[in-house]
Design an enzyme around this catalytic site. Structure first.
Site, PDB file in Angstrom:
ATOM      1  N   CYS A   1     -17.804   1.004 -24.739  1.00 14.69           N
ATOM      2  CA  CYS A   1     -16.639   1.605 -24.074  1.00 14.69           C
ATOM      3  C   CYS A   1     -15.585   0.516 -24.063  1.00 14.69           C
ATOM      4  O   CYS A   1     -15.905  -0.655 -23.778  1.00 14.69           O
ATOM      5  CB  CYS A   1     -17.007   2.031 -22.651  1.00 14.69           C
TER       6      CYS A   1
ATOM      7  N   CYS B   1     -10.666   4.462 -27.801  1.00 15.43           N
ATOM      8  CA  CYS B   1     -11.527   4.978 -26.735  1.00 15.43           C
ATOM      9  C   CYS B   1     -12.740   5.612 -27.413  1.00 15.43           C
ATOM     10  O   CYS B   1     -12.571   6.543 -28.221  1.00 15.43           O
ATOM     11  CB  CYS B   1     -10.736   6.023 -25.947  1.00 15.43           C
TER      12      CYS B   1
ATOM     13  N   GLU C   1     -10.245  -0.443 -14.367  1.00 15.85           N
ATOM     14  CA  GLU C   1      -8.982   0.240 -14.012  1.00 15.85           C
ATOM     15  C   GLU C   1      -8.408  -0.326 -12.713  1.00 15.85           C
ATOM     16  O   GLU C   1      -7.196  -0.339 -12.515  1.00 15.85           O
ATOM     17  CB  GLU C   1      -9.226   1.746 -13.833  1.00 15.85           C
TER      18      GLU C   1
ATOM     19  N   HIS D   1     -13.319  -0.335 -22.178  1.00 10.05           N
ATOM     20  CA  HIS D   1     -13.040  -1.041 -20.910  1.00 10.05           C
ATOM     21  C   HIS D   1     -13.968  -2.250 -20.711  1.00 10.05           C
ATOM     22  O   HIS D   1     -13.592  -3.225 -20.070  1.00 10.05           O
ATOM     23  CB  HIS D   1     -13.236  -0.096 -19.713  1.00 10.05           C
TER      24      HIS D   1
ATOM     25  N   ASP E   1      -5.803   5.416 -25.036  1.00 11.94           N
ATOM     26  CA  ASP E   1      -7.094   5.309 -24.344  1.00 11.94           C
ATOM     27  C   ASP E   1      -6.966   6.084 -23.038  1.00 11.94           C
ATOM     28  O   ASP E   1      -5.858   6.436 -22.610  1.00 11.94           O
ATOM     29  CB  ASP E   1      -7.434   3.836 -24.059  1.00 11.94           C
ATOM     30  N   SER E   2      -8.111   6.305 -22.385  1.00 12.14           N
ATOM     31  CA  SER E   2      -8.074   6.980 -21.091  1.00 12.14           C
ATOM     32  C   SER E   2      -7.485   6.085 -20.004  1.00 12.14           C
ATOM     33  O   SER E   2      -7.315   6.528 -18.879  1.00 12.14           O
ATOM     34  CB  SER E   2      -9.499   7.362 -20.692  1.00 12.14           C
TER      35      SER E   2
HETATM   36  N1  DGL Z   1     -12.403   3.456 -22.573  1.00  6.60           N
HETATM   37  C1  DGL Z   1     -13.130   4.632 -22.814  1.00  6.60           C
HETATM   38  C2  DGL Z   1     -14.194   4.488 -23.891  1.00  6.60           C
HETATM   39  O1  DGL Z   1     -14.124   3.628 -24.724  1.00  6.60           O
HETATM   40  C3  DGL Z   1     -13.603   5.531 -21.750  1.00  6.60           C
HETATM   41  C4  DGL Z   1     -13.585   5.286 -20.333  1.00  6.60           C
HETATM   42  C5  DGL Z   1     -13.512   6.611 -19.589  1.00  6.60           C
HETATM   43  O2  DGL Z   1     -12.419   7.154 -19.519  1.00  6.60           O
HETATM   44  O3  DGL Z   1     -14.544   7.075 -19.101  1.00  6.60           O
HETATM   45  O4  DGL Z   1     -15.113   5.260 -23.954  1.00  6.60           O
END
Ligand code: DGL
Length: 263
Positions: A186, A75, A154, A188, A12-13
């Protein structure tokens, strides 16, 4: 070496994909997992498609050097930007992505509004537009590009005044009396679920995400390729591109948080 004993790679990011890992561990407790969060380069959701592809490939290539038997792109943003290229590049490896859970939201919809919260990049992508097109006649679906919402997670900010201010400004204007479902598109955002639930203060609004579906898809793919490991209690390794113990500690903390209603 028996390939079944290799870990499943997760990327993931940042720390968001931990929400998908959490669901996956419940379904596949005997697997080993190697999770890599690219927090150094987060957010992905405000970058160009080419940048996201490049960053995603860098992480995947690193995971491959460690030895993985399958890959979960945990992600939504990286999935929409890079999953086709990843599958072309690594045709022999099971690769599972995640997309906003619009289908389950529409399937259970009783006629109310569906709000899809995701990164601006996810919402701009063809993959998302096609998904929307497929279901837009079945429900009132409102895509909401949530610039910089992932940064709260984050930073370990999961409740409080700054989040309230964010929701007041960017979410509240779209909440109508008939809003029925909010899709967390997303990875997160599921960590914001308890606070969002409190903020909405409305038991009629369902909040769902796609992590359960992704975990089940991984299980199916491992079964189909005879790659399931059923012999031991699984181990988890968490790594991050940020050279900081804090982000690793946050990742473990998030992994240990209780799960909530899933689709
Ligand atoms: N967790 C990521 C997603 O599901 C992206 C968050 C990001 O890096 O902008 O899209």
């Amino acid at each position: 070496m028996d390939k079944r004993q290799l870990p499943v790679g997760f990327m993931d990011s940042g720390v968001g994909g931990i929400s998908v890992l959490k669901s996956t561990i419940e379904i596949l407790p005997h697997e080993d997992f190697l999770y890599y969060g690219d927090s150094l380069h987060a957010p992905y959701g405000t970058k160009s498609v080419d940048e996201i592809k490049q960053l995603t490939f860098n992480v995947v290539e690193y995971l491959l050097t460690k030895g993985i038997k399958a890959l979960v792109v945990a992600c939504n943003t990286a999935t929409s930007a890079a999953i086709n290229d990843l599958r072309n590049q690594y045709p022999n490896m099971p690769i599972v992505g995640i997309e906003p859970a619009i289908k389950p939201a529409v399937t259970t919809n009783q006629g109310g509004r569906i709000i899809v919260m995701a990164t601006p990049m996810t919402i701009k992508q063809d993959k998302f537009c096609q998904l929307l097109e497929k279901y837009q006649n079945d429900a009132d679906i409102v895509p909401l590009g949530c610039d910089h919402l992932m940064e709260f997670v984050e930073e370990g900010i999961l409740s409080g005044e700054p989040l309230k201010a964010y929701f007041d400004e960017y979410l509240k204007p779209y909440i109508t009396n008939n809003t029925e479902t909010i899709v967390l598109g997303c990875t997160h955002y599921p960590f914001l679920y308890p606070y969002l639930k409190k903020y909405l203060n409305n038991d009629h609004i369902h909040i769902i995400d796609g992590s359960y579906g992704t975990a089940m898809e991984l299980k199916r793919r491992l079964e189909a390729s005879d790659l399931l490991n059923s012999e031991h209690q699984g181990n988890i390794i968490i790594e991050n591109s940020l050279d900081s113990q804090n982000i690793i500690d946050l990742s473990w903390e998030l992994l240990k948080k209780p799960t909530y209603e899933k689709c």
